[in-house]
Write a protein that holds these residues in place. Sequence first.
Motif, PDB file in Angstrom:
ATOM      1  N   UNK A  78      11.186 -88.795  74.351  1.00  0.00           N
ATOM      2  CA  UNK A  78      12.008 -89.825  75.003  1.00  0.00           C
ATOM      3  C   UNK A  78      13.016 -89.226  75.982  1.00  0.00           C
ATOM      4  N   UNK A  79      13.085 -87.900  76.020  1.00  0.00           N
ATOM      5  CA  UNK A  79      14.026 -87.257  76.922  1.00  0.00           C
ATOM      6  C   UNK A  79      15.449 -87.252  76.388  1.00  0.00           C
ATOM      7  N   UNK A 138       8.349-100.648  74.292  1.00  0.00           N
ATOM      8  CA  UNK A 138       8.704 -99.907  75.500  1.00  0.00           C
ATOM      9  C   UNK A 138       8.756 -98.428  75.135  1.00  0.00           C
ATOM     10  N   UNK A 139       8.803 -97.585  76.156  1.00  0.00           N
ATOM     11  CA  UNK A 139       8.948 -96.155  75.877  1.00  0.00           C
ATOM     12  C   UNK A 139       7.725 -95.344  76.248  1.00  0.00           C
ATOM     13  N   UNK A 140       7.724 -94.069  75.852  1.00  0.00           N
ATOM     14  CA  UNK A 140       6.640 -93.176  76.246  1.00  0.00           C
ATOM     15  C   UNK A 140       5.315 -93.586  75.603  1.00  0.00           C
ATOM     16  N   UNK A 141       4.277 -93.459  76.371  1.00  0.00           N
ATOM     17  CA  UNK A 141       2.971 -93.879  75.871  1.00  0.00           C
ATOM     18  C   UNK A 141       1.897 -93.249  76.737  1.00  0.00           C
ATOM     19  N   UNK A 142       0.685 -93.457  76.364  1.00  0.00           N
ATOM     20  CA  UNK A 142      -0.382 -92.921  77.189  1.00  0.00           C
ATOM     21  C   UNK A 142      -1.739 -93.071  76.541  1.00  0.00           C
ATOM     22  N   UNK A 143      -2.761 -92.827  77.319  1.00  0.00           N
ATOM     23  CA  UNK A 143      -4.108 -92.899  76.767  1.00  0.00           C
ATOM     24  C   UNK A 143      -4.333 -91.759  75.793  1.00  0.00           C
ATOM     25  N   UNK A 144      -5.277 -91.920  74.890  1.00  0.00           N
ATOM     26  CA  UNK A 144      -5.608 -90.814  74.008  1.00  0.00           C
ATOM     27  C   UNK A 144      -7.113 -90.617  73.968  1.00  0.00           C
ATOM     28  N   UNK A 145      -7.495 -89.523  73.371  1.00  0.00           N
ATOM     29  CA  UNK A 145      -8.907 -89.176  73.304  1.00  0.00           C
ATOM     30  C   UNK A 145      -9.164 -88.643  71.908  1.00  0.00           C
ATOM     31  N   UNK A 193       5.594 -80.028  75.293  1.00  0.00           N
ATOM     32  CA  UNK A 193       6.725 -80.796  75.822  1.00  0.00           C
ATOM     33  C   UNK A 193       6.859 -80.464  77.301  1.00  0.00           C
ATOM     34  N   UNK A 194       6.168 -81.240  78.113  1.00  0.00           N
ATOM     35  CA  UNK A 194       6.204 -81.007  79.561  1.00  0.00           C
ATOM     36  C   UNK A 194       5.566 -79.698  79.978  1.00  0.00           C
ATOM     37  N   UNK A 195       4.678 -79.174  79.155  1.00  0.00           N
ATOM     38  CA  UNK A 195       4.023 -77.912  79.483  1.00  0.00           C
ATOM     39  C   UNK A 195       2.546 -78.196  79.791  1.00  0.00           C
ATOM     40  N   UNK A 196       1.618 -77.700  78.976  1.00  0.00           N
ATOM     41  CA  UNK A 196       0.203 -77.954  79.311  1.00  0.00           C
ATOM     42  C   UNK A 196      -0.126 -79.433  79.115  1.00  0.00           C
TER      43      UNK A 196
END
Length: 488
Positions: free
Chosen positions: A51-52, A162-169, A94-97
Amino acid sequence: QHFSGNEIRKTFLDFYAGRGHQVLPSASLVPEDPTVLLTIAGMLPFKPIFLGQRTPEFKRATTSQKCIRTNDIENVGRTKRHHTFFEMLGNFSFGDYFKEQAIAWGWEISTKVFGLSPKNLVVSVFKDDDEAFAIWRDQIGVPEARIKRLGEDDNFWVSGPTGPCGPCSEIYYDFHPERGDENIDLEDDTRFIEFYNLVFMQYNRDASGNLTPLQNKNIDTGMGLERIAQILQNVPNNYETDLIFPIIQTAGQIAGIDYHSSDEKTKISLKVIGDHVRSVVHMIADEIRASNVGRGYVLRRLIRRVVRHGRLIGIDGEFTTQVAETAIALSESAYPNVRQREAAIKAELQREESNFLRTLDRGEKLLDEVINRISSIQQENDLPSSVREEYYHPSPLPKQKISGLDAFTLYDTYGFPLELTQEIAEEQGLEVDVDGFNAEMQKQVERAKAAHETIDLTVQGSLDKLAEHIHATEFLGYSQSAATGKVE
Ligand code: ATP
Ligand code: MG
Ligand code: MG
Ligand code: MG
């Protein structure tokens, strides 16, 4: 190659440690995050970083996280793969790979380190995630037919409205590749098991549902330890792995029965005991105490379910501390606090168990009275019709049943599960009015809803739901289904 559960855990952590990840200990089952009651995923301790809100000390981390998901309680013992307590192996960026690297390592550890044949693997991507689809196909070499596009429920991870989210595999193991690539249905659990989920946290979702790219792209993954153990140890379900089976054997010994020669119903009870005992041991180790609210209530219900299933398989006296001993011995090398807290664990179990057994005894007395009442009516029926007509009733009474209300009182006031009432009734040649019981249950649910939100793990309740009501920001788990508790 054979892998013990402990070897799998170590192998996973070593693999990612060798790739620049800091190995961190499992966080407590009691989360810092106030929006959830219990730690339900490996990412939870890192949520503030995603969440930063917190700056990470490391760009990459790997953990084996103790988790409890009460929403899966009804699946326990019934599916081959769901527990309340399980361990989630995870690698985090965390913001790396990002995507490419996470997929490459996920594939490498699955095929090269754990030795799973690519022929036995199927992957899923979010339906719109052409990028992930292309990585799997072009860089990893998975045939197109074995890359399935799934919708939001399975393959779009959200941490809340709300907040961080994204697709997954997700990576699935295919037990029957010979059935062909034409009709792959990942929900068919006789063929597939999901064991590794890679979440690409790359968006922020605002209140109106709009997605904007995050400044940091993060990776959050979860591999179920018990599931990969099932696959690698070539056993029919998670419960027969070396992580859980010794607990089942201990319970079987106390009951004087053998798991493998038991019927399906008995096996379910043994699995419930095997699962719940791990939950309660780790919960008490993490300082949770039985009570009537929140986590304490989850603990109490779990202990009661252990006791009740113990009775169902024929155990009369107290037994929970003995099975807990096996669970402690199994996990003390990875989680030394279970041995340090041994005395507290056993004291808590003993107290809860003896209290509950007394309640059960009172319930049994009430049930005896109900049965006696019914039998005396039954006896009138059995008198010769001439006598009956003269002194009693003109015509035979219908076959007597234990009323729904009585069965419900036994359940509600005395913690008597319906199955137990039915079993005792059966021994007396009586039936239970199950429809009546369900009707009373329904009334109760509606009363509870009307009054205030209560929770009961035996009535489709889940603490995640309670958490949703208490807190404005809800955490939905890795996927929608984790939160809705849908039986998959
Ligand atoms: P499923 O669809 O099988 O219920 P999930 O999609 O809800 O699993 P995730 O939220 O993606 O699971 O969690 C990541 C991993 O954790 C899963 O791939 C699985 O290996 C493991 N896992 C999730 N829930 C459980 C559970 N109740 N018991 C054991 N392992 C679990
Ligand atoms: Mg899933
Ligand atoms: Mg998943
Ligand atoms: Mg699930």
